[in-house]
Design a protein around this motif. Structure first.
Motif, PDB file in Angstrom:
ATOM      1  N   ILE A 254       0.858  -1.196   0.000  1.00 36.15           N
ATOM      2  CA  ILE A 254       0.000   0.000   0.000  1.00 36.15           C
ATOM      3  C   ILE A 254       0.887   1.236   0.000  1.00 36.15           C
ATOM      4  N   VAL A 255       0.444   2.283  -0.678  1.00 34.37           N
ATOM      5  CA  VAL A 255       1.180   3.551  -0.671  1.00 34.37           C
ATOM      6  C   VAL A 255       0.472   4.496   0.294  1.00 34.37           C
ATOM      7  N   GLY A 256       1.167   4.950   1.316  1.00 34.76           N
ATOM      8  CA  GLY A 256       0.561   5.898   2.260  1.00 34.76           C
ATOM      9  C   GLY A 256       1.339   5.882   3.555  1.00 34.76           C
ATOM     10  N   PRO A 257       1.030   6.835   4.455  1.00 35.35           N
ATOM     11  CA  PRO A 257       1.702   6.889   5.751  1.00 35.35           C
ATOM     12  C   PRO A 257       1.011   5.993   6.785  1.00 35.35           C
ATOM     13  N   THR A 258       1.781   5.567   7.778  1.00 35.16           N
ATOM     14  CA  THR A 258       1.196   4.834   8.903  1.00 35.16           C
ATOM     15  C   THR A 258       0.308   5.784   9.716  1.00 35.16           C
ATOM     16  N   GLN A 259      -0.443   5.191  10.648  1.00 37.65           N
ATOM     17  CA  GLN A 259      -1.308   6.000  11.506  1.00 37.65           C
ATOM     18  C   GLN A 259      -0.483   7.030  12.288  1.00 37.65           C
ATOM     19  N   ALA A 260       0.683   6.612  12.786  1.00 34.12           N
ATOM     20  CA  ALA A 260       1.522   7.542  13.560  1.00 34.12           C
ATOM     21  C   ALA A 260       1.990   8.694  12.670  1.00 34.12           C
ATOM     22  N   ALA A 261       2.367   8.392  11.424  1.00 33.66           N
ATOM     23  CA  ALA A 261       2.859   9.444  10.528  1.00 33.66           C
ATOM     24  C   ALA A 261       1.708  10.325  10.038  1.00 33.66           C
ATOM     25  N   ALA A 262       0.504   9.769   9.958  1.00 32.99           N
ATOM     26  CA  ALA A 262      -0.653  10.538   9.484  1.00 32.99           C
ATOM     27  C   ALA A 262      -1.092  11.604  10.487  1.00 32.99           C
ATOM     28  N   ARG A 263      -0.525  11.569  11.707  1.00 26.42           N
ATOM     29  CA  ARG A 263      -0.851  12.641  12.674  1.00 26.42           C
ATOM     30  C   ARG A 263      -0.433  14.007  12.159  1.00 26.42           C
ATOM     31  N   LEU A 264       0.499  14.034  11.199  1.00 23.30           N
ATOM     32  CA  LEU A 264       0.897  15.323  10.619  1.00 23.30           C
ATOM     33  C   LEU A 264      -0.305  16.066  10.058  1.00 23.30           C
ATOM     34  N   GLU A 265      -1.293  15.325   9.569  1.00 23.55           N
ATOM     35  CA  GLU A 265      -2.527  15.971   9.105  1.00 23.55           C
ATOM     36  C   GLU A 265      -3.644  15.841  10.136  1.00 23.55           C
ATOM     37  N   GLY A 266      -3.660  14.731  10.858  1.00 20.89           N
ATOM     38  CA  GLY A 266      -4.792  14.423  11.747  1.00 20.89           C
ATOM     39  C   GLY A 266      -4.878  15.334  12.957  1.00 20.89           C
ATOM     40  N   SER A 267      -3.747  15.935  13.365  1.00 20.38           N
ATOM     41  CA  SER A 267      -3.773  16.850  14.511  1.00 20.38           C
ATOM     42  C   SER A 267      -2.937  18.086  14.202  1.00 20.38           C
TER      43      SER A 267
ATOM     44  N   LYS B 244       6.663  29.400   4.120  1.00 21.89           N
ATOM     45  CA  LYS B 244       6.279  28.926   5.457  1.00 21.89           C
ATOM     46  C   LYS B 244       5.144  27.930   5.303  1.00 21.89           C
ATOM     47  N   VAL B 245       5.144  26.910   6.162  1.00 25.90           N
ATOM     48  CA  VAL B 245       4.116  25.870   6.062  1.00 25.90           C
ATOM     49  C   VAL B 245       2.841  26.309   6.762  1.00 25.90           C
ATOM     50  N   LEU B 246       1.707  26.247   6.039  1.00 26.00           N
ATOM     51  CA  LEU B 246       0.407  26.461   6.668  1.00 26.00           C
ATOM     52  C   LEU B 246      -0.094  25.151   7.240  1.00 26.00           C
ATOM     53  N   GLU B 247       0.129  24.082   6.486  1.00 22.85           N
ATOM     54  CA  GLU B 247      -0.304  22.764   6.951  1.00 22.85           C
ATOM     55  C   GLU B 247       0.405  21.703   6.136  1.00 22.85           C
ATOM     56  N   PHE B 248       0.477  20.505   6.733  1.00 24.83           N
ATOM     57  CA  PHE B 248       0.878  19.322   5.980  1.00 24.83           C
ATOM     58  C   PHE B 248      -0.358  18.452   5.777  1.00 24.83           C
ATOM     59  N   ASN B 249      -0.531  17.938   4.579  1.00 28.56           N
ATOM     60  CA  ASN B 249      -1.512  16.884   4.357  1.00 28.56           C
ATOM     61  C   ASN B 249      -0.735  15.621   4.031  1.00 28.56           C
ATOM     62  N   VAL B 250      -1.330  14.488   4.361  1.00 27.56           N
ATOM     63  CA  VAL B 250      -0.592  13.228   4.218  1.00 27.56           C
ATOM     64  C   VAL B 250      -1.110  12.431   3.022  1.00 27.56           C
ATOM     65  N   ARG B 251      -1.554  13.156   2.020  1.00 25.25           N
ATOM     66  CA  ARG B 251      -2.241  12.571   0.856  1.00 25.25           C
ATOM     67  C   ARG B 251      -2.124  13.561  -0.279  1.00 25.25           C
ATOM     68  N   LEU B 252      -2.642  13.158  -1.427  1.00 24.28           N
ATOM     69  CA  LEU B 252      -2.688  14.082  -2.565  1.00 24.28           C
ATOM     70  C   LEU B 252      -3.788  15.121  -2.372  1.00 24.28           C
ATOM     71  N   GLY B 253      -3.648  16.257  -3.010  1.00 22.11           N
ATOM     72  CA  GLY B 253      -4.662  17.313  -2.921  1.00 22.11           C
ATOM     73  C   GLY B 253      -5.798  17.079  -3.901  1.00 22.11           C
ATOM     74  N   ASP B 254      -6.935  17.656  -3.575  1.00 19.57           N
ATOM     75  CA  ASP B 254      -8.091  17.616  -4.466  1.00 19.57           C
ATOM     76  C   ASP B 254      -8.595  19.051  -4.552  1.00 19.57           C
TER      77      ASP B 254
END
Ligand code: AMP
Ligand code: GLY
Length: 413
Positions: A88-101, A270-280
């Motif tokens: 699978i291509v994607g971040p783990t749950q721990a790495a997905a916190r970059l977007e989740g919180s 400057k970073v406003l946010e990180f998303n852990v996926r592609l943009g739509d």
């Protein structure tokens, strides 16, 4: 290769469209997909847990899964697949916190020394109100958790700030307002290196000239000129690579698509946010401009191999989103859509987002953002003309779309 796409919006239709052109792909499946994706892939009902997704991938002998939206990533779909030996291509749950919180992300930026807006994080509404004295207006207030694009308020005065704090709940980020040009910088990582995509620019506000409420994105364009090569290098060296390095150092290496929402300020990116996926809708534009074999790229990264070299970007492209009447508050569903083949004959690719087939087989609106009309051109201006001449062929009562997608770029060059 048998590929499963998780999701059913315009971004996932664009992925399906690009993957269907790869000679390596023998079967495409999508959960839940949409009527546009159904022309390219077998659509299956959406499983209700990460375990059920893994069962489905195993049952259908899927070689590689790619995830569109953030929610399954934040729920740990990647961890589940890897435990089961599924690629699978994607971040783990721990790495997905970059977007989740957002609170986690801001503290992470500090630890990694990544440039971002000055902020404070709060745990109670009283604390948030107390910190108002530390800021001037406009003030940016962000809810901590995933909020489907509704978690950010730009308050112009104290009254607006206090009512946003009530609405968004106690866990907040208060942050200084940054001025500049917004850029979506997206890459694909195997944990240490980043395969950089061409820069894109989203148009988040509903109305021309960046007026009206924020939306999920009303259109995007892709053009290498959005960033100079010095700016690209600066973003890689000060933001993307330090983020990957810090994630590795913290024992949660980041794999998958890393999308930095940046503000190009007078003092640098400057970073406003990180998303852990592609943009739509950035992906709709990226997939039309990308010329490499996307399945090969995904496979390399899923195997942990570093994707090397510069990507093959062809012409600039423009994606214009057609949204339903009432979007973003109360989108009208069930509106009949016609003109898709005429739009395609005009040279655009029509990506479905919120559509469905009615009982009598008509294509109707079923969500806020309904279609993404996407076209390339030798120049950005040409791409814009191609996209809008296709948009004019689409008929849907009450359709809303911006007339100025890519204008920001054209004004600059
Ligand atoms: P976010 O979900 O954090 O990307 O925020 C949504 C949108 O709010 C962004 O795309 C920006 O347009 C705007 N925004 C967020 N943070 C800031 C900031 N610090 N300064 C100015 N605008 C911001
Ligand atoms: N285009 C904005 C997003 O995907 O979050």
């Amino acid at each position: 290769m048998r590929i499963l796409i998780v999701g059913g919006g315009g971004r996932e239709h664009a992925l399906a469209w690009r993957l269907a052109q790869s000679p390596r792909v023998s079967a495409l499946l999508a959960c839940p997909g949409n009527p546009g994706i159904a022309q390219l892939a077998t659509c299956l009902p959406q499983p209700d847990s990460t375990a059920a997704y893994a069962d489905l991938a195993a049952a259908h002998r899927i070689d590689l899964t790619i995830v569109g939206p953030e929610a399954p990533l934040v729920d740990g779909i990647v961890d589940r697949f890897r435990q089961r030996g599924l690629k699978i291509v994607g971040p783990t749950q721990a790495a997905a916190r970059l977007e989740g919180s957002k609170i986690f992300a801001k503290q992470f930026f500090d630890r990694a020394g990544i440039p971002t807006a000055w902020s404070v994080q709060t745990g109670t509404t009283a604390e948030a109100v107390h910190h108002l004295k530390d800021f001037s207006f406009p003030l940016v207030i962000k809810a901590d958790g995933l909020a489907a694009g509704k978690g950010v308020v730009i308050a112009q005065n104290r009254g607006e700030a206090e009512s946003a704090m009530e609405r968004l709940g106690p866990a907040l980020v208060l942050e200084e307002f940054l001025e500049g040009e917004e850029v979506s910088f997206i890459g694909l990582s195997n944990g240490s290196l980043l395969f950089r995509f061409a820069p894109t620019q989203d148009h988040k506000r509903l109305i021309d000239g960046d007026h009206g409420p924020n939306t999920g994105g009303m259109g995007a364009y892709c053009d290498n000129r959005i960033l100079t090569s010095a700016q690209n290098d600066e973003i890689m060296d000060r933001i993307m690579l330090p983020a990957l390095g810090q994630m590795r150092k913290e024992g949660t290496p980041f794999t998958g698509f890393l999308y930095a929402g940046l503000m190009m300020t007078a003092t640098g990116p400057k970073v406003l946010e990180f998303n852990v996926r592609l943009g739509d809708p950035e992906t709709q534009s990226l997939m039309v401009s990308y010329r490499g074999d996307f399945a090969e790229l995904l496979d390399l990264v899923a195997n942990g191999t570093s994707p090397m070299g510069e990507p093959a970007w062809a012409d600039p492209s423009v994606c214009v989103v057609i949204a339903a009447e009432g979007y973003p508050d109360k989108p009208a569903t069930g509106r009949v859509i016609t003109g898709i083949s005429e739009a395609e004959r005009a040279g655009a690719v029509v990506f479905h987002a919120g559509t469905q087939l009615s009982a009598d087989g008509q294509l109707v609106s079923a969500g806020g953002r309904v279609l993404g009309i996407t076209a390339a051109g030798e120049t950005l201006e040409q791409a814009q003309q191609n996209a809008y001449s296709a948009v004019s062929k689409i008929k849907m009562e009450g359709a809303q779309y911006r007339r100025d997608i890519a204008q920001k770029g054209l004004r600059r060059w």
